[in-house]
Design an enzyme around this catalytic site. Sequence first.
Site, PDB file in Angstrom:
ATOM      1  N   TRP A 164       0.863  -1.177   0.000  1.00  0.00           N
ATOM      2  CA  TRP A 164       0.000   0.000   0.000  1.00  0.00           C
ATOM      3  C   TRP A 164       0.909   1.240   0.000  1.00  0.00           C
ATOM      4  O   TRP A 164       1.774   1.356   0.876  1.00  0.00           O
ATOM      5  CB  TRP A 164      -0.851  -0.039   1.261  1.00  0.00           C
ATOM      6  CG  TRP A 164      -1.832   1.074   1.424  1.00  0.00           C
ATOM      7  CD1 TRP A 164      -2.700   1.562   0.494  1.00  0.00           C
ATOM      8  CD2 TRP A 164      -2.061   1.834   2.627  1.00  0.00           C
ATOM      9  NE1 TRP A 164      -3.449   2.569   1.032  1.00  0.00           N
ATOM     10  CE2 TRP A 164      -3.073   2.752   2.337  1.00  0.00           C
ATOM     11  CE3 TRP A 164      -1.507   1.814   3.902  1.00  0.00           C
ATOM     12  CZ2 TRP A 164      -3.557   3.650   3.286  1.00  0.00           C
ATOM     13  CZ3 TRP A 164      -1.981   2.699   4.846  1.00  0.00           C
ATOM     14  CH2 TRP A 164      -2.987   3.613   4.544  1.00  0.00           C
TER      15      TRP A 164
ATOM     16  N   ASP B 271      -0.494  -5.320   9.861  1.00  0.00           N
ATOM     17  CA  ASP B 271      -1.553  -4.417   9.411  1.00  0.00           C
ATOM     18  C   ASP B 271      -2.794  -5.269   9.098  1.00  0.00           C
ATOM     19  O   ASP B 271      -2.791  -6.046   8.131  1.00  0.00           O
ATOM     20  CB  ASP B 271      -1.050  -3.682   8.159  1.00  0.00           C
ATOM     21  CG  ASP B 271      -2.004  -2.604   7.684  1.00  0.00           C
ATOM     22  OD1 ASP B 271      -3.122  -2.511   8.218  1.00  0.00           O
ATOM     23  OD2 ASP B 271      -1.631  -1.865   6.748  1.00  0.00           O
TER      24      ASP B 271
ATOM     25  N   ALA C 242      -6.378  -4.824   8.054  1.00  0.00           N
ATOM     26  CA  ALA C 242      -7.338  -3.831   7.570  1.00  0.00           C
ATOM     27  C   ALA C 242      -8.551  -4.452   6.890  1.00  0.00           C
ATOM     28  O   ALA C 242      -9.465  -3.726   6.494  1.00  0.00           O
ATOM     29  CB  ALA C 242      -6.634  -2.872   6.602  1.00  0.00           C
TER      30      ALA C 242
ATOM     31  N   LYS D 179     -12.917  -1.084   6.420  1.00  0.00           N
ATOM     32  CA  LYS D 179     -13.485  -2.009   5.441  1.00  0.00           C
ATOM     33  C   LYS D 179     -14.324  -3.086   6.123  1.00  0.00           C
ATOM     34  O   LYS D 179     -15.410  -3.415   5.655  1.00  0.00           O
ATOM     35  CB  LYS D 179     -12.373  -2.676   4.628  1.00  0.00           C
ATOM     36  CG  LYS D 179     -11.751  -1.792   3.583  1.00  0.00           C
ATOM     37  CD  LYS D 179     -10.665  -0.941   4.130  1.00  0.00           C
ATOM     38  CE  LYS D 179     -10.040  -0.063   3.052  1.00  0.00           C
ATOM     39  NZ  LYS D 179      -8.989   0.785   3.607  1.00  0.00           N
TER      40      LYS D 179
HETATM   41  C1  LMR Z   1      -6.853   1.846  -0.568  1.00  0.00           C
HETATM   42  O1  LMR Z   1      -5.751   1.275  -0.581  1.00  0.00           O
HETATM   43  O2  LMR Z   1      -7.441   2.163  -1.617  1.00  0.00           O
HETATM   44  C2  LMR Z   1      -7.502   2.141   0.734  1.00  0.00           C
HETATM   45  O3  LMR Z   1      -6.755   1.625   1.770  1.00  0.00           O
HETATM   46  C3  LMR Z   1      -7.840   3.560   0.900  1.00  0.00           C
HETATM   47  C4  LMR Z   1      -6.673   4.423   1.200  1.00  0.00           C
HETATM   48  O4  LMR Z   1      -6.718   5.130   2.207  1.00  0.00           O
HETATM   49  O5  LMR Z   1      -5.713   4.431   0.427  1.00  0.00           O
END
Ligand code: LMR
Length: 389
Positions: free
Chosen positions: A124, A205, A207, A240
Amino acid sequence: MFAALTPQPADPLLALIGLFQSDPRPNKIDLGVGVYRDEAGHTPVLRAVKAAERVLWETQDTKSYVAPEGDRVFLDRLWQLVAGEGRFAVAGVQTPGGSGALRLAADLLKVSGVQRIWLGLPTWPNHNGIFNAAGLPIESYRLFDRDTQALLFDETMAALNRADAGDAVLLHACCHNPTGARLNAAQWGEIADVLARRGLVPLIDLAYQGLGEGIEADAAGLRRVIAAVPEALVAVSGSKSFGLYRERTGAIFAVGRSQAEADAARSNLVSLARASYSMPPDHGAAIVSTILGDATLKQQWSDELDEMRARLAGIRRALAEGLRDSWQPAAAIAGQDGLFSLLPLTEAQVLDLRERHGIYMPASGRINIAGLKTSQVADAVAAFAALRR
Ligand code: LMR
C-alpha cells in the site's frame, strides 16, 4: 512563508476519486480507491451498523471525552476479535482509522530506537508515506511478481534472514493490498519462526478482517505470529470490515513479554497521540463496540461480511475466467483474497483504459474487485484483452 512551499501532488489514489466523479460517461467503471461496493455500485451503511447507531442514539448520554487511550470496552472487544482465544500481555489504544494506528506504531518504533522497517513490495503506497513521515528508514524486498501473479516466498524469507535483530517487519494480515496474494498456514508458520529466531519485531496491518476467507481465518496467520514472538504491534482498521470508512475507526495494540511492558508501550502510544491529535474520534469505535457486544448484531454483521465475500469471490471467478484467454496467469485472481488484484499494465495502458473506456485504476495497475458489477465484467475483460493483443 507559504510562497516558499513546494506544492505537493495529490495522493494518487485519493485523486482518482475526483477524476472519476468528474467523468460524465454513464458506463464508467471505478476500480480505484479501496472501498467495498455492492452490485448496484453503492457503498452501503451495513445493516448492523445502522442498528448499532440506533442503539447509540437512544442510549448514549454524553459526548464528553473518552479516555486518552480510547474506550477500553471497545479495545477489549476488538482485541478478542483479532486474537481469538489466545492469551497475550497486550495493551491497546483507539486510533483515527488504520492509518492513525500505523502512524502511532511507526512513531513508537522510532522512539524505541528501532533502526528500520522491512516492507515487501509492492505494498500500500501510504505505508511508505507513513514510515517516511515518522523518520523510520525503510528496507524493501520483492514480495510478488505481477506478470506471473506469484507470491515470492523465497525472497521474503531471504529478506527476513538478512534483517538485523531489532528491525521491524511490516506484514499484511490478510487480503494483501495491492496484490490479493495469500500466505498459506505453513508459510505463516515459517515467517513466525524466522521472526522469533532472528529477534525481529512484526508490525501487522489488519485492515480487511472478514473480507478474505472469513473472520477467524483472516486472523489465523497473525495469531500464529504473535504467539511466536516476544513483542509485536497490531494495527487494526474498522474501515473495510465494518464499512466505517469516514468514521476513522481503528486501534493499535502492543503485545509485550509482560503486562507491565505492554502497558509501558501503551503509555508511550498515548503520549505520542496526545502531541498529535490528542484523543481519538469515538463514533465508529462506539458502533464497533456495540456490534461486538451484542450477539444478534454480531451475527448480522458476520452475515453481511459473508455476502460481501461471496460477491467478491463471484467477481473474481468471472474475471479470472474472462481474462484467461488473453493472459494465462489471470487464473490466479480467483484464488486471491479481498478487494485487490494487481494487473500487469503499464502506466500508458492504465491511462488508455481510463481515456478510451472510462475504467479508472491507479497507475500501478491495481484493481478494486468490488468496483465491478457482474454486468460490467465482460466490458472490462474486453478492454483488458484488447490491450494485450
Ligand atoms: C486503498 O488502498 O485504496 C484504501 O486503503 C484507501 C486508502 O486510504 O488508500
